[in-house]
Write a protein that holds these residues in place. Structure first.
Motif, short mmCIF file in Angstrom:
data_model
loop_
_atom_site.label_atom_id
_atom_site.label_comp_id
_atom_site.label_asym_id
_atom_site.label_seq_id
_atom_site.Cartn_x
_atom_site.Cartn_y
_atom_site.Cartn_z
N ASP A 303 -21.31 9.59 -8.10
CA ASP A 303 -20.01 9.77 -8.75
C ASP A 303 -18.97 10.28 -7.76
OD1 ASP A 303 -18.27 11.98 -10.65
OD2 ASP A 303 -18.42 9.92 -11.33
N ALA A 304 -19.37 11.19 -6.86
CA ALA A 304 -18.44 11.69 -5.85
C ALA A 304 -18.02 10.58 -4.89
CB ALA A 304 -19.09 12.85 -5.09
N LEU A 305 -18.97 9.75 -4.46
CA LEU A 305 -18.66 8.64 -3.56
C LEU A 305 -17.72 7.63 -4.22
CD1 LEU A 305 -22.20 7.98 -2.03
CD2 LEU A 305 -20.22 8.93 -0.86
N ARG A 306 -18.01 7.28 -5.46
CA ARG A 306 -17.18 6.30 -6.15
C ARG A 306 -15.78 6.84 -6.42
NH1 ARG A 306 -22.18 4.53 -10.11
NH2 ARG A 306 -22.78 2.64 -8.97
N THR A 307 -15.68 8.12 -6.81
CA THR A 307 -14.37 8.72 -7.07
C THR A 307 -13.52 8.75 -5.80
OG1 THR A 307 -15.31 10.10 -8.81
CG2 THR A 307 -13.20 10.78 -7.90
N ALA A 308 -14.12 9.14 -4.69
CA ALA A 308 -13.38 9.18 -3.42
C ALA A 308 -12.95 7.78 -2.99
CB ALA A 308 -14.25 9.83 -2.34
N ALA A 309 -13.84 6.79 -3.17
CA ALA A 309 -13.49 5.42 -2.80
C ALA A 309 -12.32 4.91 -3.65
CB ALA A 309 -14.71 4.51 -2.95
N LEU A 310 -12.35 5.18 -4.95
CA LEU A 310 -11.25 4.75 -5.83
C LEU A 310 -9.94 5.42 -5.44
CD1 LEU A 310 -13.01 4.64 -9.32
CD2 LEU A 310 -12.10 2.71 -8.03
N GLN A 311 -9.98 6.69 -5.08
CA GLN A 311 -8.76 7.37 -4.67
C GLN A 311 -8.13 6.72 -3.44
OE1 GLN A 311 -10.00 11.42 -4.15
NE2 GLN A 311 -9.83 11.93 -6.33
N ARG A 312 -8.95 6.18 -2.56
CA ARG A 312 -8.40 5.51 -1.38
C ARG A 312 -8.03 4.06 -1.65
NH1 ARG A 312 -12.64 8.72 0.86
NH2 ARG A 312 -14.11 7.00 0.64
N LEU A 313 -8.72 3.41 -2.59
CA LEU A 313 -8.48 2.00 -2.84
C LEU A 313 -7.25 1.76 -3.72
CD1 LEU A 313 -12.13 0.72 -3.44
CD2 LEU A 313 -10.60 0.02 -1.59
N LEU A 314 -7.04 2.62 -4.72
CA LEU A 314 -5.97 2.37 -5.69
C LEU A 314 -4.59 2.21 -5.04
CD1 LEU A 314 -7.00 4.67 -8.69
CD2 LEU A 314 -7.19 2.20 -8.50
N PRO A 315 -4.17 3.07 -4.10
CA PRO A 315 -2.86 2.85 -3.47
C PRO A 315 -2.76 1.52 -2.73
CG PRO A 315 -3.65 5.08 -3.06
CD PRO A 315 -4.78 4.33 -3.66
N ARG A 316 -3.86 1.08 -2.09
CA ARG A 316 -3.84 -0.19 -1.37
C ARG A 316 -3.75 -1.38 -2.33
NH1 ARG A 316 -5.22 0.20 3.98
NH2 ARG A 316 -6.09 2.21 4.67
N LEU A 317 -4.24 -1.19 -3.55
CA LEU A 317 -4.19 -2.26 -4.54
C LEU A 317 -2.92 -2.22 -5.37
CD1 LEU A 317 -7.88 -2.06 -5.84
CD2 LEU A 317 -6.93 -3.75 -4.28
N GLY A 318 -2.08 -1.22 -5.15
CA GLY A 318 -0.85 -1.09 -5.91
C GLY A 318 -1.07 -0.60 -7.32
N LEU A 319 -2.15 0.14 -7.54
CA LEU A 319 -2.48 0.65 -8.86
C LEU A 319 -2.34 2.16 -8.88
CD1 LEU A 319 -5.68 -1.49 -9.61
CD2 LEU A 319 -3.34 -1.92 -10.38
N THR A 320 -2.16 2.71 -10.06
CA THR A 320 -2.08 4.15 -10.23
C THR A 320 -3.42 4.68 -10.73
OG1 THR A 320 -1.32 4.01 -12.54
CG2 THR A 320 0.36 3.90 -10.81
N THR A 321 -3.50 5.99 -10.81
CA THR A 321 -4.73 6.61 -11.28
C THR A 321 -4.97 6.37 -12.76
OG1 THR A 321 -3.49 8.67 -11.63
CG2 THR A 321 -4.63 8.41 -9.51
N ARG A 322 -3.97 5.86 -13.47
CA ARG A 322 -4.13 5.57 -14.89
C ARG A 322 -4.71 4.19 -15.15
NH1 ARG A 322 1.61 7.85 -17.43
NH2 ARG A 322 1.35 10.04 -16.74
N ALA A 323 -4.92 3.42 -14.09
CA ALA A 323 -5.47 2.06 -14.26
C ALA A 323 -6.88 2.14 -14.82
CB ALA A 323 -5.46 1.31 -12.93
#
Length: 375
Positions: A303-323
């Motif tokens: 869960d920690a690995l996936r959360t950290a990966a999403l935090q880095r990926l979302l800005p590159r995908l143009g998405l917010t944390t609410r996606a």
């Protein structure tokens, strides 16, 4: 008596300055010769973690004649009936005329990480499948069976497109396939990550890479870094400065630094000051990881690995944390070309059952971040 005394005093200082200059020059030369060589993904000349210079060196040490072709013309000219043409980075392959010329080159084929369109050009006997790759070969192919576990879980998988083709073999859940096309052997690999410098020493990656790329005495490595006829648009103003000017500037900086060291004056003795204890971030991460390991908390670690990966990926995908997860999966599948089911399993699937599965999850998350960063 004053002049000779000054001469004797100045002589040792000049000798020290020349000794420092000589030591610095030798250190600079050694550093320049052993410095990492920049390059893009799977560049056989690059020593970066994403390059493939290590595999190139291993092949040549084993007596394989590896020809690095920068153009289609060079690749076709070097190919013969007994050679293996390794083609990767298919997103930079040129127009239809050059593609046809490359496809008509003699010899066997090793097509690495082709997209759906390029698989149809160089490997028309297979289609991109919507299945999950596996870490175990599970097939009778000698190259894969002797290598064993390998990291091919972050790319494409393939399936047989035509029942008329002969000798079709599928390994690693479809991430590695091979078939006969007339007198030519065509091998297709859905992920190139196992061939990079950073991943070559893990599991059986090196063995699989050597078995596939070293199966012929002559290999033509064609990994275009940009479209033929186009110049890179990433050049900065520093790239336009001639190399000799850089060396002159650094030599002047070195001379000024030595003169400042020679002529500098101490203002007084150094004052010892007790500093607070500083804990490096790497030690904190390692300690937390060992705590998870001791409690066998694979679910929390994943869960920690996936959360950290999403935090880095979302800005590159143009998405917010609410996606929501479907939006993230759709965006990542469109960006990387991976099947949506594979992306969903990677980011939102169940917790790994073993520590090996956790390690492969971390590697797969790193791979998908690298794919998003390079595109």
């Amino acid at each position: 008596m004053t002049a000779p005394a000054r001469t004797r005093t100045r002589g040792p200082r000049i000798a020290v300055v020349f000794a420092l200059l000589a030591i610095t020059a030798v250190a600079a030369l050694v550093t320049w010769q052993t410095s990492p060589r920049d390059g893009n993904y799977l560049d056989p000349r690059s020593t970066q973690p994403t390059g493939a210079h290590a595999l190139l060196t291993l092949l040549r040490d084993q007596g394989v004649d590896v020809v690095v072709a920068d153009t289609v013309g060079a690749a076709v000219a070097a190919a013969d009936e007994d050679s293996l043409l390794l083609v990767t980075r298919t997103q930079y392959l040129p127009g239809e005329d050059l593609l046809a010329e490359l496809d008509e080159a003699p010899g066997d084929r090793l097509i690495v990480e082709p997209s759906r369109m390029m698989a149809g050009v160089f490997a028309p006997g297979v289609d991109v499948a919507d299945t999950m790759a596996k870490i175990n070969p599970g097939c009778a192919m000698r190259e894969a069976d002797s290598a064993g576990v390998a990291n091919l879980t972050s790319g494409y998988t393939y399936e047989q497109a035509d029942d008329d083709i002969t000798g079709f073999t599928s390994c690693y859940g479809g991430a590695l396939v091979r078939y006969r096309d007339g007198g030519r052997e065509v091998t297709v690999v859905g992920s190139a990550n196992f061939m990079t410098n950073g991943q070559l020493l893990k599991d059986g990656n090196a063995a699989l890479a050597m078995n596939l790329a070293g199966s012929h005495a002559r290999v033509i490595w064609y990994a275009p870094q940009q479209l033929e006829g186009e110049s890179s648009g990433d050049a900065t103003i520093f790239d336009l400065i001639p190399e000799r000017v850089n060396w002159i500037v650094w030599q002047l900086v070195l001379v000024v630094a030595l003169l400042a060291l020679w002529r500098g004056r101490r203002l007084g003795p150094l004052v010892a000051e007790q500093l607070p204890v500083v804990v490096r971030a790497s030690e904190t991460v390692e300690g937390r990881g060992r705590l998870y390991q001791s409690r066998r908390a694979n679910d929390r670690a994943a869960d920690a690995l996936r959360t950290a990966a999403l935090q880095r990926l979302l800005p590159r995908l143009g998405l917010t944390t609410r996606a929501d997860p479907p939006q993230i999966v759709t965006a990542l599948a469109a960006r990387t070309g991976m099947p949506a089911a594979a992306v969903s399993h990677l980011l939102f699937g169940p917790a790994p059952a073993t520590e090996d599965d956790l390690v492969h999850l971390a590697s797969a998350l790193d791979n998908i971040e690298r794919q998003v960063a390079y595109q």
